[in-house]
Design a protein around this motif. Structure first.
Motif, PDB file in Angstrom:
ATOM      1  N   GLN A 339       0.814  -1.208   0.000  1.00 34.59           N
ATOM      2  CA  GLN A 339       0.000   0.000   0.000  1.00 34.59           C
ATOM      3  C   GLN A 339       0.849   1.260   0.000  1.00 34.59           C
ATOM      4  O   GLN A 339       0.548   2.225  -0.719  1.00 34.59           O
ATOM      5  CB  GLN A 339      -0.921   0.001   1.223  1.00 34.59           C
ATOM      6  CG  GLN A 339      -2.070  -0.989   1.146  1.00 34.59           C
ATOM      7  CD  GLN A 339      -3.005  -0.841   2.320  1.00 34.59           C
ATOM      8  OE1 GLN A 339      -2.859  -1.529   3.323  1.00 34.59           O
ATOM      9  NE2 GLN A 339      -3.975   0.043   2.207  1.00 34.59           N
ATOM     10  N   LEU A 340       1.909   1.277   0.795  1.00 37.55           N
ATOM     11  CA  LEU A 340       2.773   2.454   0.878  1.00 37.55           C
ATOM     12  C   LEU A 340       3.430   2.746  -0.458  1.00 37.55           C
ATOM     13  O   LEU A 340       3.530   3.908  -0.877  1.00 37.55           O
ATOM     14  CB  LEU A 340       3.825   2.251   1.961  1.00 37.55           C
ATOM     15  CG  LEU A 340       4.779   3.423   2.203  1.00 37.55           C
ATOM     16  CD1 LEU A 340       4.010   4.662   2.640  1.00 37.55           C
ATOM     17  CD2 LEU A 340       5.825   3.052   3.254  1.00 37.55           C
ATOM     18  N   THR A 341       3.864   1.707  -1.148  1.00 33.82           N
ATOM     19  CA  THR A 341       4.501   1.891  -2.447  1.00 33.82           C
ATOM     20  C   THR A 341       3.547   2.544  -3.445  1.00 33.82           C
ATOM     21  O   THR A 341       3.908   3.476  -4.165  1.00 33.82           O
ATOM     22  CB  THR A 341       4.988   0.538  -2.996  1.00 33.82           C
ATOM     23  OG1 THR A 341       5.933  -0.022  -2.089  1.00 33.82           O
ATOM     24  CG2 THR A 341       5.627   0.703  -4.365  1.00 33.82           C
ATOM     25  N   ARG A 345       3.593   6.364  -5.143  1.00 37.96           N
ATOM     26  CA  ARG A 345       3.500   6.570  -6.583  1.00 37.96           C
ATOM     27  C   ARG A 345       2.402   7.568  -6.920  1.00 37.96           C
ATOM     28  O   ARG A 345       2.572   8.450  -7.768  1.00 37.96           O
ATOM     29  CB  ARG A 345       3.224   5.232  -7.277  1.00 37.96           C
ATOM     30  CG  ARG A 345       3.122   5.323  -8.789  1.00 37.96           C
ATOM     31  CD  ARG A 345       2.625   4.023  -9.375  1.00 37.96           C
ATOM     32  NE  ARG A 345       2.431   4.123 -10.812  1.00 37.96           N
ATOM     33  CZ  ARG A 345       1.671   3.325 -11.524  1.00 37.96           C
ATOM     34  NH1 ARG A 345       1.016   2.343 -10.923  1.00 37.96           N
ATOM     35  NH2 ARG A 345       1.538   3.465 -12.822  1.00 37.96           N
ATOM     36  N   GLU A 346       1.259   7.433  -6.251  1.00 37.88           N
ATOM     37  CA  GLU A 346       0.160   8.356  -6.482  1.00 37.88           C
ATOM     38  C   GLU A 346       0.542   9.777  -6.081  1.00 37.88           C
ATOM     39  O   GLU A 346       0.238  10.737  -6.795  1.00 37.88           O
ATOM     40  CB  GLU A 346      -1.068   7.900  -5.698  1.00 37.88           C
ATOM     41  CG  GLU A 346      -1.673   6.589  -6.188  1.00 37.88           C
ATOM     42  CD  GLU A 346      -2.747   6.066  -5.247  1.00 37.88           C
ATOM     43  OE1 GLU A 346      -2.982   6.718  -4.208  1.00 37.88           O
ATOM     44  OE2 GLU A 346      -3.337   5.010  -5.541  1.00 37.88           O
ATOM     45  N   ARG A 350       0.697  13.119  -8.446  1.00 35.38           N
ATOM     46  CA  ARG A 350      -0.073  14.339  -8.172  1.00 35.38           C
ATOM     47  C   ARG A 350       0.839  15.559  -8.052  1.00 35.38           C
ATOM     48  O   ARG A 350       0.438  16.673  -8.409  1.00 35.38           O
ATOM     49  CB  ARG A 350      -0.875  14.160  -6.880  1.00 35.38           C
ATOM     50  CG  ARG A 350      -2.066  13.232  -7.006  1.00 35.38           C
ATOM     51  CD  ARG A 350      -2.994  13.390  -5.806  1.00 35.38           C
ATOM     52  NE  ARG A 350      -2.324  13.023  -4.558  1.00 35.38           N
ATOM     53  CZ  ARG A 350      -2.352  11.816  -4.023  1.00 35.38           C
ATOM     54  NH1 ARG A 350      -3.017  10.849  -4.627  1.00 35.38           N
ATOM     55  NH2 ARG A 350      -1.730  11.564  -2.888  1.00 35.38           N
ATOM     56  N   ALA A 351       2.054  15.348  -7.553  1.00 32.38           N
ATOM     57  CA  ALA A 351       2.969  16.468  -7.345  1.00 32.38           C
ATOM     58  C   ALA A 351       3.689  16.877  -8.619  1.00 32.38           C
ATOM     59  O   ALA A 351       4.286  17.954  -8.680  1.00 32.38           O
ATOM     60  CB  ALA A 351       3.998  16.110  -6.271  1.00 32.38           C
ATOM     61  N   PRO A 375       1.253   7.498 -17.182  1.00 34.01           N
ATOM     62  CA  PRO A 375       0.102   6.627 -16.917  1.00 34.01           C
ATOM     63  C   PRO A 375      -1.201   7.396 -16.989  1.00 34.01           C
ATOM     64  O   PRO A 375      -1.236   8.610 -16.783  1.00 34.01           O
ATOM     65  CB  PRO A 375       0.374   6.118 -15.498  1.00 34.01           C
ATOM     66  CG  PRO A 375       1.166   7.208 -14.856  1.00 34.01           C
ATOM     67  CD  PRO A 375       2.033   7.768 -15.948  1.00 34.01           C
ATOM     68  N   LEU A 376      -2.262   6.691 -17.292  1.00 36.56           N
ATOM     69  CA  LEU A 376      -3.591   7.287 -17.260  1.00 36.56           C
ATOM     70  C   LEU A 376      -3.919   7.672 -15.824  1.00 36.56           C
ATOM     71  O   LEU A 376      -3.633   6.936 -14.878  1.00 36.56           O
ATOM     72  CB  LEU A 376      -4.618   6.268 -17.774  1.00 36.56           C
ATOM     73  CG  LEU A 376      -6.058   6.753 -17.908  1.00 36.56           C
ATOM     74  CD1 LEU A 376      -6.198   7.659 -19.127  1.00 36.56           C
ATOM     75  CD2 LEU A 376      -7.004   5.554 -18.044  1.00 36.56           C
ATOM     76  N   ILE A 377      -4.502   8.843 -15.642  1.00 34.23           N
ATOM     77  CA  ILE A 377      -4.966   9.232 -14.312  1.00 34.23           C
ATOM     78  C   ILE A 377      -6.488   9.377 -14.348  1.00 34.23           C
ATOM     79  O   ILE A 377      -7.055   9.692 -15.408  1.00 34.23           O
ATOM     80  CB  ILE A 377      -4.303  10.533 -13.803  1.00 34.23           C
ATOM     81  CG1 ILE A 377      -4.621  11.717 -14.733  1.00 34.23           C
ATOM     82  CG2 ILE A 377      -2.831  10.346 -13.635  1.00 34.23           C
ATOM     83  CD1 ILE A 377      -4.187  13.054 -14.169  1.00 34.23           C
TER      84      ILE A 377
END
Length: 637
Positions: A339-341, A345-346, A350-351, A375-377
């Motif tokens: 989950q942390l990985t 990445r997310e 976003r940044a 990647p598609l967001i």
């Protein structure tokens, strides 16, 4: 029922022989037997999910892995059944069968406490303990069964997983354990009762509508049948079912019964995930059964039996506690790391200040994205964050006084500011998602937003409802309109049409009368056209296409825009004084074709809700429509 039968009988023997109850030792031994094998199964499912499951399934796998590890999976499933916003999946969860283990785990905590409480009260009058337990478990049986019947009729999907609707089944097992020493039946009658119970248990799954009617009173059938088998097995009468139940083949299989229960469901669900089918044929079914038996033998032989039968662990509570801690760790460490990985990445995505995500702007001013290796967001694991959320609950003068609106009102921080332009959004989840561009403009212009939202309840008179929880839609809609006239926002933002996958678009029933009532009270109406809906998951289609051709819009997901039904038109509604039409369709379905992704952003998060990521890119288009229509006046601009 069977687990409660053995548990109660064990504690009663301790009471009768004046041995200490030793609750700590009981809990340690019980969960030492259950948790390690369960933890190994959970880790195995996580590994398979990482390698083979669609990424859209990962958040559900994470959530339910934690719930299964800590014996609350039944509540997770119950809440998801009544959560309008829970993402639907074609296949069930690989952890769904942990619901019953979770209920058992909760009862393994509760039942000893109940028995200990009775023991504490009556420890000086030991002869009264068993009668008192009979009264207590009888009361639980009656109360829980009554509650189960009522809740099953009212909300069966929630009741199925609710611990409270299942307590009477455990209480039945306890009552049988307390009564069995005093029950005497003739051998011939016992044999007949045993066979009736066996046949009844088998027929239960064939005859009864388990999915639509359980638990409720229908669950009395298997409970009574189980009681008959237990009573018949007390003296093992000749000709009774014990001749089969104690046979070598069934005893051979029963040694792996717990492990088989753990692994069979994930094997079946994984086959469904990989094959895309919901029902296996004979060949696949045999393969699933055989693989389940092999895995069960391995889990039982390598994990369950060595830990359960260890004399060293029996003597040392500290080592037993370490086994439980290790079981939690072998799940939580890889699950948390996974989950942390993904979260990192997310966050990095976003940044990033990339220009590779123009979204709706790609329609009016196209740029070349074919070489963009992005990647598609939104990412498949971030879809739960795509629901538009105003963060704050309504307070002060904006707090609803109507009881049916409690819990459905949200506001931005500046909505209570009397100097701020205030827009009220009312309606269902489509109104929620289509207000995404409005939130961007509100941030830019300093407007306040208030939202009255109830999933499945479009604002209309007699409009269809898809809401299964909370107050009836008609009551909620009427209260919402009363709220609008009382609060007097500067404008109301409404979805005024209804799109469906199988028919052309129409105006929502009664929307003209509602618009007239609002404008008559001096409230501007922003009439928003509904977004298209589909009969397949548009996000998953767009994601698959993006993985094949990064940066390209998803042509294979294209669906022709069905348009309005004959005689229906948004423009006609907008001719009324104080009503302005907002139509995002040119940027959802450019040139009459609805797309799954535009400008490297997924337009939808499922089969009918637009993503917040894409909706925010529609803000300039909304601003232009509002300026042309002038619904907010010069002050707002």
């Amino acid at each position: 029922m069977v687990s409660a039968f053995f548990l109660t009988a064990s504690f009663v023997r301790r009471v009768e022989t004046q041995r200490p109850l030793a609750l700590g030792s009981f809990w340690l031994r019980r969960f030492r037997r259950l948790l390690p094998a369960a933890a190994v199964t959970i880790v195995g499912v996580l590994g398979v999910a990482l390698a083979a499951y669609p990424q859209t399934e990962w958040p559900r796998v994470w959530r339910e892995a934690w719930a299964s590890l800590f014996y609350v999976e039944n509540w997770t499933l119950a809440l998801s059944e009544v959560d309008y916003y829970a993402r639907e999946s074609v296949t069930p969860s690989p952890f769904q069968h942990f619901w019953s283990l979770s209920v058992q785990g909760q009862v393994f905590i509760l039942w000893p406490l109940i028995i200990a409480a009775v023991w504490v009260v009556l420890r000086r009058r030991r002869r009264m303990i068993v009668p008192a337990l009979t009264v207590v478990f009888g009361a639980i049986f009656i109360a829980s069964l009554g509650f189960s019947v009522v809740e099953t009729m009212r909300a069966q999907s929630f009741a199925y997983f609710d611990t409270r609707t299942r307590l009477w089944e455990f209480a039945a097992g306890s009552l049988v354990a307390l009564a069995l020493p005093h029950v005497r039946v003739r051998p011939a009658i016992g044999a007949i009762l045993g066979w009736i119970g066996i046949v009844g248990i088998v027929m239960c799954g064939i005859v009864l509508d388990v999915q639509g009617g359980f638990p409720g009173y229908l669950a009395l059938w298997p409970v009574i049948c189980t009681a008959l088998v237990i009573i018949a097995g007390r003296d093992r009468p000749r000709g009774g079912p014990s001749m089969i139940l104690e046979s070598a083949p069934l005893r051979y299989v029963s040694r792996d019964a717990y492990a088989l229960y753990l692994v069979h469901w994930p094997v079946l669900v994984t086959w469904m995930m990989l094959s895309g089918r919901t029902e296996p044929g004979w060949l696949a079914g045999i393969g699933i059964v055989l693989l389940s038996f092999v895995l069960a033998r391995l889990v039982s032989m390598l994990v369950e039996q060595p830990i359960r039968d260890s004399a060293v662990l029996d003597r040392s509570h500290r080592l037993g506690a370490l086994v439980l801690a290790a079981s939690v760790l072998i799940v939580s460490a890889p699950l948390g790391a996974w989950q942390l990985t993904i979260e990192q990445r997310e966050a990095a995505l976003r940044a990033s200040d990339s220009g590779g995500y123009p979204g709706a702007a790609q329609i009016d001013t196209p740029i070349d994205l074919s070489g963009a290796d992005l990647p598609l967001i939104p990412l498949a694991t971030a879809l739960d964050e795509e629901w538009v959320d105003l963060k704050g609950s309504c307070a002060g003068e904006l707090e609803p006084v109507e009881p049916v609106l409690q819990g459905s009102c949200a506001q931005t921080a500046n909505a209570a500011d009397s100097d701020a332009w205030r827009v009220l959004v009312m309606g269902d989840s489509h109104a929620q998602q289509l207000m995404s561009p409005l939130t961007v403009l509100a941030d830019q212009q300093g407007w306040g937003i208030v939202a009255l939202l109830k999933g499945g309840c479009a604002i209309g008179i007699g409009a269809p409802t898809w809401s299964a929880a909370g107050p009836p839609c008609e009551e909620w809609r009427a209260a919402a309109i009363e709220y609008a006239t009382r609060v007097q926002p500067d404008a109301v933002y409404l979805v005024v049409t209804r799109a469906t996958p199988a028919a052309r678009e129409v105006l929502v029933e009664g929307i003209r009368e509602i618009a007239d009532e609002l404008t008559a009270n001096g409230i501007q109406v922003i009439a928003v056209r509904d977004n298209p809906r589909f009969d397949f998951d548009m996000y998953e289609c767009a994601l698959e296409e993006s993985e094949i051709a990064p940066g390209a819009d998803t042509a294979s997901c294209d669906v022709p825009d069905p348009g309005f039904a004959v005689g229906e038109d948004l423009d006609d509604l907008a001719t009324a004084e104080g009503v302005t039409a907002v139509d995002f369709r040119p940027w959802l379905c450019p040139e009459g074709v609805c797309r799954g992704s535009i400008g490297n952003i997924a337009v939808y998060i499922d089969d009918n809700h637009i993503s917040d990521s894409y909706g925010r890119t529609l803000a300039p288009m909304l601003q232009e429509m509002l300026e042309v229509g002038g619904p907010l006046g010069a002050e707002a601009r």
